[in-house]
Design a protein around this motif. Structure first.
Motif, PDB file in Angstrom:
ATOM      1  N   PRO A  86       0.847  -1.195   0.000  1.00  0.00           N
ATOM      2  CA  PRO A  86       0.000   0.000   0.000  1.00  0.00           C
ATOM      3  C   PRO A  86       0.885   1.249   0.000  1.00  0.00           C
ATOM      4  CG  PRO A  86      -0.697  -1.550   1.698  1.00  0.00           C
ATOM      5  CD  PRO A  86       0.617  -2.037   1.181  1.00  0.00           C
ATOM      6  N   TYR A  87       0.468   2.279  -0.738  1.00  0.00           N
ATOM      7  CA  TYR A  87       1.380   3.418  -0.907  1.00  0.00           C
ATOM      8  C   TYR A  87       0.735   4.772  -0.636  1.00  0.00           C
ATOM      9  CZ  TYR A  87      -0.923   2.875  -5.442  1.00  0.00           C
ATOM     10  OH  TYR A  87      -1.850   2.696  -6.428  1.00  0.00           O
ATOM     11  N   MET A  88      -0.518   4.792  -0.199  1.00  0.00           N
ATOM     12  CA  MET A  88      -1.118   6.073   0.156  1.00  0.00           C
ATOM     13  C   MET A  88      -0.858   6.321   1.639  1.00  0.00           C
ATOM     14  SD  MET A  88      -2.705   8.706  -1.025  1.00  0.00           S
ATOM     15  CE  MET A  88      -3.347   8.121  -2.587  1.00  0.00           C
ATOM     16  N   VAL A  89      -1.496   5.520   2.492  1.00  0.00           N
ATOM     17  CA  VAL A  89      -1.132   5.492   3.916  1.00  0.00           C
ATOM     18  C   VAL A  89      -0.018   4.462   4.056  1.00  0.00           C
ATOM     19  CG1 VAL A  89      -1.936   4.966   6.239  1.00  0.00           C
ATOM     20  CG2 VAL A  89      -3.450   6.147   4.632  1.00  0.00           C
ATOM     21  N   LYS A  90       1.111   4.867   4.596  1.00  0.00           N
ATOM     22  CA  LYS A  90       2.268   3.977   4.665  1.00  0.00           C
ATOM     23  C   LYS A  90       2.038   2.926   5.762  1.00  0.00           C
ATOM     24  CE  LYS A  90       3.862   7.082   1.864  1.00  0.00           C
ATOM     25  NZ  LYS A  90       3.490   6.982   0.442  1.00  0.00           N
ATOM     26  N   PRO A  91       2.113   1.646   5.411  1.00  0.00           N
ATOM     27  CA  PRO A  91       1.809   0.598   6.390  1.00  0.00           C
ATOM     28  C   PRO A  91       2.945   0.385   7.387  1.00  0.00           C
ATOM     29  CG  PRO A  91       2.527  -0.395   4.334  1.00  0.00           C
ATOM     30  CD  PRO A  91       2.455   1.086   4.085  1.00  0.00           C
ATOM     31  N   LYS A 104       3.225  -4.802  10.698  1.00  0.00           N
ATOM     32  CA  LYS A 104       2.131  -5.785  10.749  1.00  0.00           C
ATOM     33  C   LYS A 104       1.170  -5.609   9.583  1.00  0.00           C
ATOM     34  CE  LYS A 104      -1.505  -7.689  13.730  1.00  0.00           C
ATOM     35  NZ  LYS A 104      -2.322  -8.038  12.548  1.00  0.00           N
ATOM     36  N   ARG A 105       0.811  -4.353   9.292  1.00  0.00           N
ATOM     37  CA  ARG A 105      -0.115  -4.101   8.188  1.00  0.00           C
ATOM     38  C   ARG A 105       0.469  -4.561   6.850  1.00  0.00           C
ATOM     39  NH1 ARG A 105      -2.805  -3.407  12.605  1.00  0.00           N
ATOM     40  NH2 ARG A 105      -0.830  -2.486  13.242  1.00  0.00           N
ATOM     41  N   MET A 106       1.765  -4.377   6.675  1.00  0.00           N
ATOM     42  CA  MET A 106       2.390  -4.812   5.430  1.00  0.00           C
ATOM     43  C   MET A 106       2.344  -6.341   5.300  1.00  0.00           C
ATOM     44  SD  MET A 106       6.199  -4.086   3.877  1.00  0.00           S
ATOM     45  CE  MET A 106       5.980  -2.309   3.865  1.00  0.00           C
ATOM     46  N   LEU A 107       2.666  -7.043   6.370  1.00  0.00           N
ATOM     47  CA  LEU A 107       2.624  -8.504   6.336  1.00  0.00           C
ATOM     48  C   LEU A 107       1.201  -9.008   6.102  1.00  0.00           C
ATOM     49  CD1 LEU A 107       5.076  -9.357   9.261  1.00  0.00           C
ATOM     50  CD2 LEU A 107       5.487  -9.718   6.830  1.00  0.00           C
ATOM     51  N   ASP A 108       0.240  -8.384   6.766  1.00  0.00           N
ATOM     52  CA  ASP A 108      -1.160  -8.794   6.594  1.00  0.00           C
ATOM     53  C   ASP A 108      -1.626  -8.594   5.160  1.00  0.00           C
ATOM     54  OD1 ASP A 108      -1.261  -9.446   9.259  1.00  0.00           O
ATOM     55  OD2 ASP A 108      -2.440  -7.699   9.876  1.00  0.00           O
ATOM     56  N   TYR A 109      -1.211  -7.509   4.551  1.00  0.00           N
ATOM     57  CA  TYR A 109      -1.592  -7.178   3.177  1.00  0.00           C
ATOM     58  C   TYR A 109      -1.105  -8.258   2.208  1.00  0.00           C
ATOM     59  CZ  TYR A 109      -1.061  -4.365  -1.204  1.00  0.00           C
ATOM     60  OH  TYR A 109      -1.070  -3.892  -2.486  1.00  0.00           O
ATOM     61  N   VAL A 147       7.332   3.507  -0.151  1.00  0.00           N
ATOM     62  CA  VAL A 147       7.312   2.415   0.838  1.00  0.00           C
ATOM     63  C   VAL A 147       8.350   1.361   0.458  1.00  0.00           C
ATOM     64  CG1 VAL A 147       5.926   0.621   1.948  1.00  0.00           C
ATOM     65  CG2 VAL A 147       4.849   2.772   1.241  1.00  0.00           C
ATOM     66  N   ALA A 148       9.276   1.098   1.362  1.00  0.00           N
ATOM     67  CA  ALA A 148      10.259   0.029   1.158  1.00  0.00           C
ATOM     68  C   ALA A 148       9.808  -1.211   1.917  1.00  0.00           C
ATOM     69  CB  ALA A 148      11.639   0.470   1.646  1.00  0.00           C
ATOM     70  N   ILE A 149      10.015  -2.375   1.305  1.00  0.00           N
ATOM     71  CA  ILE A 149       9.701  -3.631   1.982  1.00  0.00           C
ATOM     72  C   ILE A 149      10.974  -4.134   2.654  1.00  0.00           C
ATOM     73  CG2 ILE A 149       8.745  -5.946   1.742  1.00  0.00           C
ATOM     74  CD1 ILE A 149       7.589  -5.092  -0.958  1.00  0.00           C
ATOM     75  N   PRO A 150      10.988  -4.259   3.974  1.00  0.00           N
ATOM     76  CA  PRO A 150      12.193  -4.753   4.632  1.00  0.00           C
ATOM     77  C   PRO A 150      12.536  -6.172   4.170  1.00  0.00           C
ATOM     78  CG  PRO A 150      10.667  -3.786   6.221  1.00  0.00           C
ATOM     79  CD  PRO A 150       9.922  -3.917   4.936  1.00  0.00           C
ATOM     80  N   VAL A 151      13.821  -6.458   4.068  1.00  0.00           N
ATOM     81  CA  VAL A 151      14.248  -7.788   3.627  1.00  0.00           C
ATOM     82  C   VAL A 151      13.753  -8.852   4.598  1.00  0.00           C
ATOM     83  CG1 VAL A 151      16.242  -9.250   3.107  1.00  0.00           C
ATOM     84  CG2 VAL A 151      16.241  -6.849   2.409  1.00  0.00           C
ATOM     85  N   SER A 152      13.719  -8.524   5.876  1.00  0.00           N
ATOM     86  CA  SER A 152      13.242  -9.490   6.867  1.00  0.00           C
ATOM     87  C   SER A 152      11.771  -9.850   6.621  1.00  0.00           C
ATOM     88  CB  SER A 152      13.405  -8.924   8.282  1.00  0.00           C
ATOM     89  OG  SER A 152      12.698  -7.692   8.415  1.00  0.00           O
ATOM     90  N   ALA A 153      10.977  -8.867   6.195  1.00  0.00           N
ATOM     91  CA  ALA A 153       9.575  -9.133   5.886  1.00  0.00           C
ATOM     92  C   ALA A 153       9.448 -10.006   4.646  1.00  0.00           C
ATOM     93  CB  ALA A 153       8.825  -7.819   5.674  1.00  0.00           C
ATOM     94  N   MET A 154      10.278  -9.740   3.634  1.00  0.00           N
ATOM     95  CA  MET A 154      10.275 -10.577   2.432  1.00  0.00           C
ATOM     96  C   MET A 154      10.579 -12.031   2.785  1.00  0.00           C
ATOM     97  SD  MET A 154      12.468  -8.285  -0.247  1.00  0.00           S
ATOM     98  CE  MET A 154      12.151  -6.557  -0.565  1.00  0.00           C
TER      99      MET A 154
END
Length: 309
Positions: free
Chosen positions: A111-116, A119-124, A147-154
């Motif tokens: 998501p790129y309007m409201v920055k997640p 937890k919100r990024m993982l849920d998405y 918005v950057a995706i952390p490598v740990s989340a990937m």
């Protein structure tokens, strides 16, 4: 071969969306653009990315574009559909539609309007992974999305969901993050480069399996990849650096889409270089600078009109 068994690698240009001078999708130019990609021997085609101006498209336009591209591609190459959205529900709906519409894989921005938050990024991404059963590519494009995706989340997502299998790394410096993704995901994630191929050669050196640039120089990217794969790395490097000024000028913020389309128009692949707001048309000075970077070079795009003459 089932879609989950399709292995993506090589050159997957992000297909531009040609518009008429009055602002409608130019279906004839779109068909010619797909034929141009296939003539260049691309490994696949990506639709509805940032370079497609996907954020400006209406639902009916997206549906028609998908139909046309499939009609022209005739299952010769895999198709990757962008299906990121500003919210979870929208991304799930768009991803389900893409699978039904014939996508072989999905490319998904956060998501790129409201920055997640984390937890919100993982849920998405988890919700999307549960909603479809085709491969998913995480699109890490902070320059475009903020918005950057952390490598740990990937790595966590790849461990929990079998269909999260790819990452398009567009976070500069891409080379450093590519190494981190490959190492931390312990081989679960396959990496493509982005940013219009700005670091294409170095990304291959770091373990990327391909690139997903704009679509006006696919033959050049294919040749670099073929040279690399055949072990002719010095030749791959030389060709990449020969085109690097041109690749670089295709990344100018606000004008990049116009740059891509001006070159496609000059070669007769598309009929108009029109872009949609908020993108801006280029002026004469920038147009001159773009074509100066191509002096002495021979990309297929500038021979396309003559080829059909």
């Amino acid at each position: 071969m089932s879609k989950m068994q399709v292995a993506l690698e090589g050159v997957y240009p992000i297909l531009a969306t040609p518009f008429t001078e009055s602002g409608e999708v130019d279906e004839q130019s779109l068909r010619e653009l797909v034929r141009f990609q296939l003539q260049a021997k691309v490994n696949g085609i990506a639709l509805f990315g940032n370079a497609s101006e996907a954020y400006t498209l209406l639902d009916r336009e997206r549906e028609r574009i998908a139909e046309i591209v499939q009609e022209e591609a005739k299952e010769q190459v895999p198709l990757v559909f962008g299906s990121g959205h500003t919210g979870l529900e929208g991304a799930v709906q768009l991803s389900k539609w893409a699978q039904q519409a014939g996508a072989d894989a999905l490319m998904v921005m956060p998501p790129y309007m409201v920055k997640p938050d984390g937890k919100r990024m993982l849920d998405y991404f988890a919700a999307i992974a549960k909603a479809v059963d085709i491969p998913i590519m995480l699109q890490d494009a902070p320059v475009a999305s903020g918005v950057a995706i952390p490598v740990s989340a990937m790595a966590k997502l790849a461990e929990e969901f079998d269909n999260i299998r790819y990452v398009k790394v567009e976070a500069p410096p891409t080379t450093v993050k590519i190494t981190e993704v490959i190492e931390q995901s312990e081989g679960r994630l396959t990496v493509f480069g982005g940013l219009n191929g700005m670091y294409y050669y170095e990304e291959l050196c770091r373990g990327a399996v391909g690139t997903m640039p704009a679509c006006e120089f696919p033959d050049v990217c294919v040749r670099i990849y073929q040279l690399w794969k055949s072990g002719e790395r010095d030749s791959a490097k030389a060709l990449f650096y020969q085109y690097l000024p041109f690749i670089r000028i295709g990344t100018i913020a606000g004008f990049a889409m116009s740059v891509h389309k001006e070159v496609l128009k000059a070669g007769g692949v598309i009929r108009s270089s029109r872009v949609r707001n908020p993108n801006a048309p280029i002026d004469d000075a920038l147009r001159r600078e773009v074509f100066e970077t191509l002096e002495g070079l021979d990309p297929l795009v500038l021979r396309w009109k003559r080829r059909d003459a």
